[in-house]
Design a protein around this motif. Structure first.
Motif, PDB file in Angstrom:
ATOM      1  N   SER A  43      56.238  56.963  32.331  1.00 20.58           N
ATOM      2  CA  SER A  43      56.595  57.660  31.097  1.00 20.58           C
ATOM      3  C   SER A  43      56.827  59.128  31.411  1.00 20.58           C
ATOM      4  O   SER A  43      56.245  59.680  32.346  1.00 20.58           O
ATOM      5  CB  SER A  43      55.483  57.517  30.054  1.00 20.58           C
ATOM      6  N   LEU A  44      57.650  59.758  30.600  1.00 21.58           N
ATOM      7  CA  LEU A  44      57.971  61.171  30.780  1.00 21.58           C
ATOM      8  C   LEU A  44      57.783  61.909  29.464  1.00 21.58           C
ATOM      9  O   LEU A  44      58.095  61.385  28.393  1.00 21.58           O
ATOM     10  CB  LEU A  44      59.419  61.354  31.239  1.00 21.58           C
ATOM     11  N   VAL A  45      57.285  63.136  29.537  1.00 23.98           N
ATOM     12  CA  VAL A  45      57.172  63.977  28.357  1.00 23.98           C
ATOM     13  C   VAL A  45      58.495  64.704  28.140  1.00 23.98           C
ATOM     14  O   VAL A  45      59.208  65.026  29.096  1.00 23.98           O
ATOM     15  CB  VAL A  45      56.019  65.004  28.515  1.00 23.98           C
ATOM     16  N   ILE A  46      58.869  64.904  26.868  1.00 23.97           N
ATOM     17  CA  ILE A  46      60.047  65.702  26.540  1.00 23.97           C
ATOM     18  C   ILE A  46      59.618  66.780  25.548  1.00 23.97           C
ATOM     19  O   ILE A  46      58.766  66.549  24.695  1.00 23.97           O
ATOM     20  CB  ILE A  46      61.200  64.861  25.959  1.00 23.97           C
ATOM     21  N   LYS A  47      60.218  67.966  25.669  1.00 22.25           N
ATOM     22  CA  LYS A  47      59.845  69.101  24.827  1.00 22.25           C
ATOM     23  C   LYS A  47      61.077  69.714  24.173  1.00 22.25           C
ATOM     24  O   LYS A  47      62.154  69.736  24.759  1.00 22.25           O
ATOM     25  CB  LYS A  47      59.100  70.149  25.651  1.00 22.25           C
ATOM     26  N   TYR A  48      60.867  70.232  22.975  1.00 22.87           N
ATOM     27  CA  TYR A  48      61.957  70.823  22.200  1.00 22.87           C
ATOM     28  C   TYR A  48      62.526  72.039  22.912  1.00 22.87           C
ATOM     29  O   TYR A  48      61.794  72.876  23.443  1.00 22.87           O
ATOM     30  CB  TYR A  48      61.454  71.208  20.812  1.00 22.87           C
ATOM     31  N   SER A  49      63.841  72.141  22.894  1.00 27.44           N
ATOM     32  CA  SER A  49      64.526  73.257  23.525  1.00 27.44           C
ATOM     33  C   SER A  49      65.254  74.127  22.509  1.00 27.44           C
ATOM     34  O   SER A  49      65.011  75.325  22.398  1.00 27.44           O
ATOM     35  CB  SER A  49      65.522  72.739  24.578  1.00 27.44           C
ATOM     36  N   ASP A  50      66.159  73.536  21.736  1.00 29.15           N
ATOM     37  CA  ASP A  50      66.937  74.290  20.754  1.00 29.15           C
ATOM     38  C   ASP A  50      67.591  73.322  19.777  1.00 29.15           C
ATOM     39  O   ASP A  50      67.488  72.106  19.930  1.00 29.15           O
ATOM     40  CB  ASP A  50      67.996  75.151  21.460  1.00 29.15           C
ATOM     41  N   THR A  51      68.275  73.872  18.786  1.00 32.99           N
ATOM     42  CA  THR A  51      68.983  73.070  17.794  1.00 32.99           C
ATOM     43  C   THR A  51      70.467  73.405  17.840  1.00 32.99           C
ATOM     44  O   THR A  51      70.836  74.567  17.998  1.00 32.99           O
ATOM     45  CB  THR A  51      68.441  73.340  16.379  1.00 32.99           C
ATOM     46  N   PHE A  83      65.842  67.946  22.993  1.00 28.44           N
ATOM     47  CA  PHE A  83      64.620  67.851  23.782  1.00 28.44           C
ATOM     48  C   PHE A  83      65.014  67.675  25.252  1.00 28.44           C
ATOM     49  O   PHE A  83      66.008  67.020  25.565  1.00 28.44           O
ATOM     50  CB  PHE A  83      63.761  66.667  23.331  1.00 28.44           C
ATOM     51  N   LYS A  84      64.206  68.260  26.133  1.00 26.93           N
ATOM     52  CA  LYS A  84      64.478  68.166  27.566  1.00 26.93           C
ATOM     53  C   LYS A  84      63.213  67.763  28.323  1.00 26.93           C
ATOM     54  O   LYS A  84      62.096  68.029  27.871  1.00 26.93           O
ATOM     55  CB  LYS A  84      64.976  69.515  28.104  1.00 26.93           C
ATOM     56  N   VAL A 128      68.761  65.277  28.913  1.00 20.29           N
ATOM     57  CA  VAL A 128      68.589  65.782  27.548  1.00 20.29           C
ATOM     58  C   VAL A 128      68.554  64.617  26.570  1.00 20.29           C
ATOM     59  O   VAL A 128      69.158  63.568  26.800  1.00 20.29           O
ATOM     60  CB  VAL A 128      69.713  66.765  27.142  1.00 20.29           C
ATOM     61  N   ILE A 129      67.829  64.807  25.462  1.00 18.19           N
ATOM     62  CA  ILE A 129      67.791  63.844  24.364  1.00 18.19           C
ATOM     63  C   ILE A 129      67.929  64.647  23.083  1.00 18.19           C
ATOM     64  O   ILE A 129      67.114  65.527  22.798  1.00 18.19           O
ATOM     65  CB  ILE A 129      66.489  63.029  24.353  1.00 18.19           C
ATOM     66  N   ASP A 130      68.968  64.361  22.302  1.00 24.56           N
ATOM     67  CA  ASP A 130      69.244  65.086  21.067  1.00 24.56           C
ATOM     68  C   ASP A 130      68.929  64.183  19.878  1.00 24.56           C
ATOM     69  O   ASP A 130      69.587  63.161  19.672  1.00 24.56           O
ATOM     70  CB  ASP A 130      70.702  65.540  21.027  1.00 24.56           C
ATOM     71  N   ILE A 131      67.917  64.578  19.094  1.00 21.96           N
ATOM     72  CA  ILE A 131      67.388  63.744  18.025  1.00 21.96           C
ATOM     73  C   ILE A 131      67.750  64.324  16.663  1.00 21.96           C
ATOM     74  O   ILE A 131      67.612  65.530  16.433  1.00 21.96           O
ATOM     75  CB  ILE A 131      65.847  63.642  18.138  1.00 21.96           C
ATOM     76  N   GLU A 132      68.221  63.459  15.762  1.00 19.24           N
ATOM     77  CA  GLU A 132      68.420  63.873  14.381  1.00 19.24           C
ATOM     78  C   GLU A 132      67.027  63.939  13.753  1.00 19.24           C
ATOM     79  O   GLU A 132      66.345  62.923  13.642  1.00 19.24           O
ATOM     80  CB  GLU A 132      69.307  62.858  13.652  1.00 19.24           C
ATOM     81  N   PRO A 133      66.563  65.131  13.347  1.00 18.62           N
ATOM     82  CA  PRO A 133      65.146  65.307  13.019  1.00 18.62           C
ATOM     83  C   PRO A 133      64.666  64.602  11.764  1.00 18.62           C
ATOM     84  O   PRO A 133      63.476  64.357  11.622  1.00 18.62           O
ATOM     85  CB  PRO A 133      65.004  66.834  12.885  1.00 18.62           C
ATOM     86  N   LYS A 146      70.684  60.658  30.600  1.00 18.78           N
ATOM     87  CA  LYS A 146      69.612  60.455  31.578  1.00 18.78           C
ATOM     88  C   LYS A 146      70.191  60.653  32.973  1.00 18.78           C
ATOM     89  O   LYS A 146      71.058  59.892  33.407  1.00 18.78           O
ATOM     90  CB  LYS A 146      69.015  59.052  31.457  1.00 18.78           C
ATOM     91  N   ARG A 147      69.701  61.668  33.666  1.00 18.21           N
ATOM     92  CA  ARG A 147      70.221  61.997  34.991  1.00 18.21           C
ATOM     93  C   ARG A 147      69.126  61.839  36.031  1.00 18.21           C
ATOM     94  O   ARG A 147      68.021  62.364  35.857  1.00 18.21           O
ATOM     95  CB  ARG A 147      70.783  63.420  34.988  1.00 18.21           C
TER      96      ARG A 147
END
Length: 492
Positions: free
Chosen positions: A284-292, A303-304, A374-379, A389-390
């Motif tokens: 599993s990997l943690v992802i954290k908010y970066s920007d909107t 999230f990155k 990167v993962i871009d989520i509709e909040p 996913k790279r």
């Protein structure tokens, strides 16, 4: 007349105050209505739109690889030279996914498998599946790695057998062979030898990084369906019947956290960290908010995967196998979940990795914009509308003096084989439908809320200004007396 004007202003003030209060109250009312609608329509119930999109994602998914061609492989073997790598690609495949073997449980969870198919897309590729490049011979180094701590005479025998079978450290392959499999002479000979002695072992005479993964699934998932509550919507409960993994050395490292990276619980809190589980990475990997930012008229929270994800001294603790054999920062030893093949994962071009690893080869040019996941989520809904996913797949090659092809290596090298980008972006139709069905209603409610608040505040302001004007201009108020020249008393 003045009395009538005063009554009119009082009534206007009451009306403005009512608009202001109503607008404030509606914020809470509409917020609860929106939550109720999301909680009603988001769960994965058979027949719903969310279930249909989850069953077979409408967004186009592209699986791209770039292979790293070793252009000086003879100098590497004979002189111990640094490998010089030349990137080729991308070789692009259109990926199709479909959920199968779906069943609901009594615990409001849903179990399923997800089949994946890959079809080569020449229009999005730079080259063909038949291109030739030179890369490391993975079956060769897997056997060598398994014998590296054995007696010297056994290594000598292995070296003789490898050369007798015309097996070398490097091999020429096509991208298609590397991915989907090719017949390996060494594996075929081993399989035939075992058959002569009626020994049955699970040895396949074909090898490929994604061999037997085209048209198959990566295991059985159990996730929260969201039918009872959306608090843990789409989070993984078990994978292949297990609540945790068994690859790593700590419970935290073996934990199966988060979702598969396509759905998250609604009403995303950007101050919190989220997780995704990757069967490819075996963790599993943690992802954290970066920007909107805005994509096709939809605001998304990006999230990155943080830089620390592959650093052994922090998040990486527990991923060293064994405990005292930690690789340098930026690397993940995946041999424990890859049949003991010396496979090492990293970010493409060793992004955020130890500079010493990158300096052991020539041709690495890390770029954060191109190589970071990167993962871009509709909040509001928690739906992922853009993702990339790279990942880079490398081979760990070390100096083994009794093996001719490795004896000139200086200690070891982590040799890149390929890096991949598995990406998907919401299509235009789905974006239009989402805006029409979800965002339009929310915008209307916001317009009503803030329209009433604005109207009420404006009316109250006008009323207050008029009352202040009346007070300051009321008849009988003190007037200023102009100053005139007078003759001083006593003047002659």
């Amino acid at each position: 007349m003045r009395r009538k004007a005063t009554v009119c202003r009082v009534l206007c003030g009451i009306f403005g105050l009512a608009c202001l209060v109503t607008g404030c109250v509606l914020i809470s009312v509409f917020d609860k209505l929106i939550h109720h609608e999301i909680d009603s329509n988001l769960p994965l119930k058979n027949g719903s739109d969310s279930y249909k999109n989850w069953l077979s994602p409408p967004a186009p998914i592209y699986f791209q690889i770039w292979v790293l061609d070793v252009v000086n492989h003879l100098e590497v073997v004979n002189q111990g030279a640094k490998p010089v790598l030349w990137q080729k690609g991308p070789y692009t495949y259109r990926e199709t996914r479909e959920k199968v073997n779906i069943s609901y449980t009594e615990n409001s969870t849903i179990t399923y498998c997800e089949n994946k198919w890959y079809e080569f897309d020449a229009s999005r590729s730079k080259g063909t599946e038949a291109d030739i490049f030179t890369t490391v011979n993975l079956p060769f180094i897997t056997i060598v790695n398994m014998l590296r701590y054995e007696y010297w005479w056994l290594l000598d025998v292995a070296d003789y057998l490898l050369r007798h079978a015309n097996e070398d450290l490097f091999i020429k392959l096509t991208p298609g062979q590397l991915l989907w499999g090719y017949e390996d002479p060494l594996l075929k000979e081993a399989k035939d030898l075992l058959a002569r002695f009626n020994i049955s072992l699970p040895i396949d005479d074909k090898f490929g990084l994604f061999y037997k993964q085209n048209g198959t699934d990566d295991g059985v998932y159990e996730i929260y369906s969201g039918i009872d509550t959306t608090d843990h919507f789409a989070e993984i409960v078990t994978w292949n019947g297990n609540e945790s993994l068994s690859y790593w050395t700590t419970a935290q490292a073996n934990a199966i956290n988060g979702s598969d990276g396509t759905l998250y619980p609604p009403f995303v809190d950007t101050s919190q960290s989220y997780y995704l589980f990757s069967s490819d990475l075996c963790r599993s990997l943690v992802i954290k908010y970066s920007d909107t930012y805005t994509l096709k008229g939809i605001d998304l929270a990006r999230f990155k995967v943080p830089r620390e994800a592959f650093v052994n001294v922090s998040y990486g603790q527990g991923f060293c196998t064994p405990n005292d054999n930690c690789l340098p920062s930026g690397l993940l030893n995946a041999s424990v979940c890859r049949q003991n093949a010396p496979i090492v994962f990293s970010l493409p071009h060793f992004l955020d990795g130890d500079p010493d690893i990158r300096n052991r080869v020539i041709g690495m040019n890390p770029n954060r914009a191109e190589h970071q996941s990167v993962i871009d989520i509709e909040p509001i809904t928690g739906v992922v509308m853009n993702a990339a996913k790279r990942l880079q797949i490398n081979a760990f090659i070390t100096n083994i003096s009794h093996i001719q092809d490795t004896r000139n290596f200086h200690q070891y090298v982590v040799l890149p084989i390929l890096w991949l980008d598995e990406s998907a972006t919401i299509d235009d139709k789905s974006a239009h439908d989402f805006k029409s069905e979800v965002l339009t209603g929310i915008k209307i409610t916001e317009a009503v809320e803030y329209g009433l608040i604005g109207l009420g505040a404006f009316i109250l302001l006008i009323v207050i200004v008029l009352f202040v004007k009346d007070v300051t201009c009321k008849p009988g108020a003190r007037e200023l007396v102009p100053v005139t020249e007078t003759t001083p008393i006593g003047a002659t």
